[in-house]
Design an enzyme around this catalytic site. Structure first.
Site, PDB file in Angstrom:
ATOM      1  CE1 TYR A 286     -16.490  -4.325 -14.928  1.00 35.37           C
ATOM      2  CE2 TYR A 286     -16.438  -5.113 -12.665  1.00 35.37           C
ATOM      3  CZ  TYR A 286     -16.356  -5.354 -14.018  1.00 35.37           C
ATOM      4  OH  TYR A 286     -16.134  -6.625 -14.471  1.00 35.37           O
TER       5      TYR A 286
ATOM      6  CE1 TYR B 249     -18.880  -8.722 -17.573  1.00 39.34           C
ATOM      7  CE2 TYR B 249     -18.389 -10.619 -16.194  1.00 39.34           C
ATOM      8  CZ  TYR B 249     -18.025  -9.391 -16.724  1.00 39.34           C
ATOM      9  OH  TYR B 249     -16.814  -8.864 -16.399  1.00 39.34           O
TER      10      TYR B 249
ATOM     11  CG  ASP C 231     -18.362 -18.116 -18.436  1.00 44.91           C
ATOM     12  OD1 ASP C 231     -17.907 -18.494 -17.341  1.00 44.91           O
ATOM     13  OD2 ASP C 231     -18.309 -16.931 -18.824  1.00 44.91           O
TER      14      ASP C 231
ATOM     15  CE  LYS D 297     -16.596 -14.474 -11.262  1.00 43.16           C
ATOM     16  NZ  LYS D 297     -16.247 -13.178 -10.711  1.00 43.16           N
TER      17      LYS D 297
HETATM   18  N1  PMP Z   1     -17.490 -15.239 -16.897  1.00 41.29           N
HETATM   19  C1  PMP Z   1     -18.354 -15.113 -15.881  1.00 41.29           C
HETATM   20  C2  PMP Z   1     -19.637 -15.892 -15.904  1.00 41.29           C
HETATM   21  C3  PMP Z   1     -18.060 -14.254 -14.816  1.00 41.29           C
HETATM   22  O1  PMP Z   1     -18.949 -14.110 -13.813  1.00 41.29           O
HETATM   23  C4  PMP Z   1     -16.828 -13.548 -14.824  1.00 41.29           C
HETATM   24  C5  PMP Z   1     -16.451 -12.596 -13.701  1.00 41.29           C
HETATM   25  N2  PMP Z   1     -17.422 -11.817 -13.180  1.00 41.29           N
HETATM   26  C6  PMP Z   1     -15.960 -13.735 -15.897  1.00 41.29           C
HETATM   27  C7  PMP Z   1     -16.306 -14.580 -16.914  1.00 41.29           C
HETATM   28  C8  PMP Z   1     -14.643 -13.006 -15.949  1.00 41.29           C
HETATM   29  O2  PMP Z   1     -13.785 -13.470 -14.979  1.00 41.29           O
HETATM   30  P1  PMP Z   1     -12.568 -12.537 -14.446  1.00 41.29           P
HETATM   31  O3  PMP Z   1     -13.216 -11.392 -13.746  1.00 41.29           O
HETATM   32  O4  PMP Z   1     -11.803 -13.450 -13.535  1.00 41.29           O
HETATM   33  O5  PMP Z   1     -11.785 -12.136 -15.631  1.00 41.29           O
END
Ligand code: PMP
Length: 425
Positions: free
Chosen positions: A17, A145, A246, A275
């Site tokens: 970013y 997101y 998600d 994560k």
């Molecule tokens: N979905 C959510 C809810 C997230 O918080 C994130 C990461 N910030 C992602 C998908 C994407 O994961 P990554 O950064 O491991 O690709």
């Protein structure tokens, strides 16, 4: 790292970013242990970020270190096509056991965004398999997101501006308004009315509803009512649409439940995890689904997805070790303890006129400002205060490792209050 290497970083290394034209300063971290990051200049910072939700047990944990080292002695990696191995199979067995029934098929992948891509492909391929290829739209909610790859970007809130440059090339999906009813408020049935109308208007076209249950993360750190999620689950049944949760950020205890869907008492058709899956050690994610969806998706043939590093044994070993620590159960008392510490510690921010809101859920604390932060200034101020906190936009937020002591938590929240008071007016 010597000065020349740091200059190379500035000139050649693209950080997340950021712009290469005018990169923000970065700080060199040389080691990390427990809840502390050690910088090259000798300073130690108390970590308020868990490396973006991931390092839930803290850094350099002996159990995780031992698991990865032991696996390294056997095999660092091997292709997963035509071969299998115990770390991956045991991990999948544990994931099936601990996630809400009836999720019982596991697809391992390499990052959260990719697990979202896989979820979307599974959903589309399910409807193709059932002879309903016209069900090829996704419905989601504003403020969400889901990652930075293409399918994931296409369901990120277009108005938060993160991916607006791609608006012309992204598939157009359907966005319901952001839930109004907050976590802890009285539930208002009308909150899902607009989403329901959109499902009606697009009846027969929607492959899946995708959302982050209860906590919208990077799109605004918004905590909304679990009854919203429960109603969406019901509506997905009524409108014959799949439900994708998600839980890449919320999974593995962060909100006080092992999975945020549990606040709503529902199970999705497809679940994305990432994560904290490996305790923040390695890049690994998983997409789980049901026998029914998997059968439909494979009705006409194979599922064409196979990352090179699928089921990486080191990552699977780290994940199994992380799950073993969660099974010890300490998180069940740590999260309410941290929640109480964040509530008390961040409360003084409520008094500041330029603070719009302070909210806490589980081990997540958010100070929402009325104006965006001055990023370079606030980052310097946090480092000077001895903590690692990385705000974005109007949000200053912390999600510490679950093992943070009360004393370190007081230090962290004290630093947040001071920096917000002195640098955000
Ligand atoms: N979905 C959510 C809810 C997230 O918080 C994130 C990461 N910030 C992602 C998908 C994407 O994961 P990554 O950064 O491991 O690709």
């Amino acid at each position: 790292m010597n000065g020349a290497l740091l200059r190379f970083d500035r000139a050649h290394v693209w950080h997340p970013y950021t712009s290469t034209v005018n990169p923000l300063p970065v700080r060199e971290v040389v080691s990390a242990s427990g809840v502390r990051l050690r910088l090259a200049d000798g300073r130690e910072l108390v970590d308020g970020m868990s490396s973006w939700w991931a390092a839930i047990h803290g850094y350099s944990h002996p159990v995780l270190n031992a698991a990865v080292t032991e696996q390294l002695g056997r095999m660092a990696h091997v292709m997963f096509g035509g071969l299998t191995h115990e770390p991956a199979v045991e991990l999948c067995r544990e994931l099936v056991e601990m996630t809400p029934a009836p999720l019982d098929k596991v697809f391992l992948c390499d990052s959260g965004s990719v697990s979202v891509e896989v979820a979307v492909k599974m959903a589309f391929q399910y409807w193709i398999g059932l002879g309903r290829p016209e069900k090829n739209r996704l419905l989601t909610i504003r403020g969400g997101y889901h990652g930075d790859t293409f399918a994931a970007m296409s369901v990120c809130d277009p108005v938060n501006g993160m991916h607006e440059r791609f608006a012309g090339v992204l598939p157009r999906h359907i966005f319901a308004p952001r839930p109004e009813c907050r976590f802890g408020d009285d539930w208002d049935e009308t909150d899902t009315a607009a989403l329901c109308r959109m499902l009606e208007q697009n009846h027969g076209r929607v492959a899946a509803v995708i959302l982050e249950p209860v906590v919208q993360g990077a799109g605004g750190m918004h905590f909304y009512h679990p009854r919203y999620v429960r109603r969406v689950r019901e509506l997905c049944g009524e409108f014959d649409t799949l439900f994708i949760a998600d839980e890449i950020a919320t999974g593995f205890g962060r909100t006080g439940r092992l999975f945020a869907c549990e606040h709503a008492g529902v199970a999705p058709d497809i679940l994305c995890l990432g994560k904290a899956l490996t305790g923040g050690y390695m890049t690994l994610a998983a997409t789980l689904t049901t026998e029914k969806v998997a059968r439909g998706a494979c009705a006409e043939g194979v599922f064409m997805h196979g990352p090179t590093f699928m089921g990486n044994p080191l990552a699977c070993a780290a994940a199994r070790a992380s799950l073993s620590l969660l099974r010890r159960g300490g998180w069940r008392t740590d999260i309410p303890r941290i929640e109480a510490g964040l509530r008390n510690g961040l409360a003084p921010c409520r008094e500041l006129a330029y603070v719009y809101d302070v909210r806490v859920l589980g081990a997540i604390g958010v100070v929402e400002l009325r104006q965006p932060v001055r990023m370079a200034e606030i980052q310097d101020a946090f480092v000077a205060a001895g903590v690692w906190v990385r705000p974005f936009g109007r949000l200053v937020y912390v999600m510490p490792p679950y093992v943070m002591s009360d004393q370190d938590l007081d230090f962290l929240t004290g630093a947040v209050v001071r920096v917000v008071t002195e640098h955000c007016r």
